[in-house]
Design an enzyme around this catalytic site. Structure first.
Site, short mmCIF file in Angstrom:
data_model
loop_
_atom_site.label_atom_id
_atom_site.label_comp_id
_atom_site.label_asym_id
_atom_site.label_seq_id
_atom_site.Cartn_x
_atom_site.Cartn_y
_atom_site.Cartn_z
N LYS A 83 9.04 25.06 72.28
CA LYS A 83 10.23 24.75 73.05
C LYS A 83 10.53 23.25 72.91
O LYS A 83 9.67 22.41 73.19
CB LYS A 83 9.93 25.07 74.51
CG LYS A 83 11.06 25.68 75.30
CD LYS A 83 10.49 26.10 76.66
CE LYS A 83 11.56 26.55 77.59
NZ LYS A 83 11.06 26.72 78.95
C1 E4P Z 1 13.46 28.22 81.04
O1 E4P Z 1 12.87 28.34 79.98
C2 E4P Z 1 13.01 27.37 82.14
O2 E4P Z 1 11.61 27.40 82.16
C3 E4P Z 1 13.47 27.86 83.49
O3 E4P Z 1 14.28 29.00 83.39
C4 E4P Z 1 14.01 26.80 84.39
O4 E4P Z 1 14.37 27.38 85.62
P1 E4P Z 1 14.65 26.49 86.91
O5 E4P Z 1 15.98 25.81 86.73
O6 E4P Z 1 14.70 27.49 88.02
O7 E4P Z 1 13.53 25.52 87.01
#
Ligand code: E4P
Length: 217
Positions: A83
């Site tokens: 990522k």
């Molecule tokens: C996605 O890959 C992220 O880990 C996640 O969806 C972030 O979510 P949040 O905005 O609730 O922290």
């Protein structure tokens, strides 16, 4: 629609995986912190448990350093998706890591133009953050719809991974629009099974059943 689980909580992933609900897992530095575990150790455990991609996020800001971290994370297991953030350096890292055959999830996407660039850079997944846009009174779901249209216009193969899903309505809307995948916390996936009329109906059926005095087993 594929379901990814947005957590590094191994027990929660295992429960959903046993139900066939886990097509992948996403983690991020905050989720690793929340798990209280070592990133390599917990990511390995998750990647061995599930068949689909497990996203592990780099923390470097400069492209070469992101690539180095990405290569290291990819060594954890064959199903790791690296990522990288949607910055200019992140796009460079995406291009390089993708060209080496790694699966890349470009994260922290907040505009359709950013998503277009990620597809051009060879991302396997683009992660638009719905909830965080809604948090600042913007329309997260419209972003999913815009990206869907752009990717379909040009047959991009990058999959839309609706992220920052906070509610069951987010899940429903993302599915209706045609997001390829959603990543949601385990509690949101569990809540998708709930309906007050289901509970009410069940209560009435059980009351009537009691009156029959019968038993099935
Ligand atoms: C996605 O890959 C992220 O880990 C996640 O969806 C972030 O979510 P949040 O905005 O609730 O922290």
């Amino acid at each position: 629609m594929k379901f990814f689980v947005d957590t590094a909580d191994v027990a929660a992933i295992a429960e959903l995986n046993d139900l066939g609900m886990v097509d992948g897992v996403t983690t991020n530095p905050s989720l690793i912190m929340k798990s209280g575990r070592d990133i390599t150790e917990v990511t390995k455990e998750i990647a061995e448990m599930i068949e689909g991609p497990v996203s592990a996020e780099v923390v470097a800001l400069e492209a070469d350093a992101m690539v180095a971290e990405g290569r290291k994370l990819a060594q954890i297991a064959p199903n790791i998706a690296v990522k990288v953030p949607l910055t200019w350096d992140g796009l460079k890292a995406c291009r390089q890591l993708s060209s080496e055959g790694h699966t890349v999830n470009v994260t922290l996407c907040f505009s359709a133009n950013q998503a277009l660039l990620a597809a051009k850079a060879g991302a396997s997944f683009i992660s638009p953050f719905i909830g965080r846009l809604d948090d600042i009174n913007l329309d997260g779901m419209q972003l999913i719809a815009d990206i869907r249209q752009i990717y379909d216009n040009y047959d991009f193969e990058t999959e839309i991974l609706a992220a920052s899903i906070r509610t069951v309505n987010h899940a429903f809307e993302a599915a209706r629009i045609g997001s390829d995948i959603m990543t949601a916390p385990p509690e949101v996936i569990r809540k998708m099974a709930q309906h007050p009329l289901t509970d009410k109906g069940l209560e009435a059926f059980l009351k009537d059943w009691e009156k029959t005095g019968q038993k099935i087993l």
